[in-house]
Design an enzyme around this catalytic site. Structure first.
Site, PDB file in Angstrom:
ATOM      1  N   ILE A   1       0.883  -1.163   0.000  1.00 39.90           N
ATOM      2  CA  ILE A   1       0.000   0.000   0.000  1.00 39.90           C
ATOM      3  C   ILE A   1       0.918   1.210   0.000  1.00 39.90           C
ATOM      4  O   ILE A   1       1.802   1.333   0.846  1.00 39.90           O
ATOM      5  CB  ILE A   1      -0.952  -0.005   1.218  1.00 39.90           C
ATOM      6  CG1 ILE A   1      -1.854   1.244   1.217  1.00 39.90           C
ATOM      7  CG2 ILE A   1      -0.217  -0.131   2.534  1.00 39.90           C
ATOM      8  CD1 ILE A   1      -2.945   1.198   2.297  1.00 39.90           C
ATOM      9  N   SER A   2       0.747   2.086  -0.979  1.00 41.43           N
ATOM     10  CA  SER A   2       1.646   3.234  -1.126  1.00 41.43           C
ATOM     11  C   SER A   2       1.538   4.170   0.072  1.00 41.43           C
ATOM     12  O   SER A   2       0.504   4.241   0.735  1.00 41.43           O
ATOM     13  CB  SER A   2       1.308   4.007  -2.401  1.00 41.43           C
ATOM     14  OG  SER A   2       1.607   3.251  -3.543  1.00 41.43           O
ATOM     15  N   GLN A   3       2.622   4.903   0.317  1.00 39.61           N
ATOM     16  CA  GLN A   3       2.580   5.875   1.401  1.00 39.61           C
ATOM     17  C   GLN A   3       1.606   6.989   1.019  1.00 39.61           C
ATOM     18  O   GLN A   3       1.425   7.311  -0.157  1.00 39.61           O
ATOM     19  CB  GLN A   3       3.969   6.407   1.686  1.00 39.61           C
ATOM     20  CG  GLN A   3       4.640   7.170   0.564  1.00 39.61           C
ATOM     21  CD  GLN A   3       6.115   7.363   0.856  1.00 39.61           C
ATOM     22  OE1 GLN A   3       6.934   6.493   0.564  1.00 39.61           O
ATOM     23  NE2 GLN A   3       6.453   8.499   1.432  1.00 39.61           N
TER      24      GLN A   3
END
Length: 215
Positions: free
Chosen positions: A64-66
């Site tokens: 999950i991207s920052q």
């Protein structure tokens, strides 16, 4: 019942302030980040860290991207309420939820069946009725539903996916990380049926964009 407490909302407010300090200037994007309970998209072992500006593994070799990356890509996409948008790489569903908060009609493709099934449960549960999920090959896009006002690619493509370019409306934009180990965040605008304009927005690091479907 959705477990989204006052404490979670307070942590999101703090995250929004942090993102604003990092240069995210779109208030619409910041409102969307504030609205989405990111902790619900993480493995339970990471929930306490949900509102830190860092990425986390979500299974199937994906992350999950920052939040700053999600905000940055969403801002570059320049979407408006009511537009039809394609997302390539549903992943955890977090980026899709943020886009859903922007008032668009979202079509999202995921190649990992494990992640696709999770999102098919999570996103409707959270009330996102205008997010349509597909298990498929992102490189192929969704030609039967195209053209799109905007296309967002959430994995690193070694080169710009040609088939996706052709699914953009004239005037539409595609945001895609381009490169192998390190990518360049790239925005492409379709000027007419044959011409495209390309802009670059610095280095980034994403998991690689892969062909096919992983059942």
């Amino acid at each position: 019942m959705i477990n989204d407490t006052f404490r979670h909302k307070g942590l999101r407010s703090r995250l929004v302030d942090e993102l604003r300090g990092k240069g995210v200037g779109s208030e619409a994007v910041l409102r969307a980040i504030h609205a989405v309970p990111r902790h619900l998209f993480l493995d339970s072992s990471f929930v306490k860290m949900a509102y830190k500006d860092i990425a986390f593994p979500i299974g199937a070799g994906q992350t999950i991207s920052q939040p700053s990356t999600v905000a940055r890509q969403t801002q570059l996409l320049e979407v408006l309420p009511g537009q039809k948008v394609l997302e390539v790489g549903t992943g955890s569903g977090y980026q899709a939820a943020v886009l859903g908060e922007m008032g668009i009609e979202l079509y999202s493709i995921e190649r990992q069946s494990e992640l696709y099934k999770k999102c098919c449960q999570m996103l409707p549960y959270l009330g996102y009725s205008k997010i349509h999920l597909f298990l498929g090959d992102g490189y192929e896009g969704l030609p039967d539903i195209a053209p799109f006002d905007a296309i967002l690619v959430t994995a690193g493509a070694e080169e710009i996916p040609a088939k996706l370019l052709l699914q953009l409306k004239v005037g539409g934009v595609m945001v895609v990380p381009v490169g192998s180990k390190i990518q360049i965040m790239t925005r492409i605008r379709r000027l007419n049926e044959e011409e495209f304009e390309q802009e670059e927005f610095g280095e980034c690091a994403f998991v690689p964009m892969l062909n096919g479907i992983n059942q």
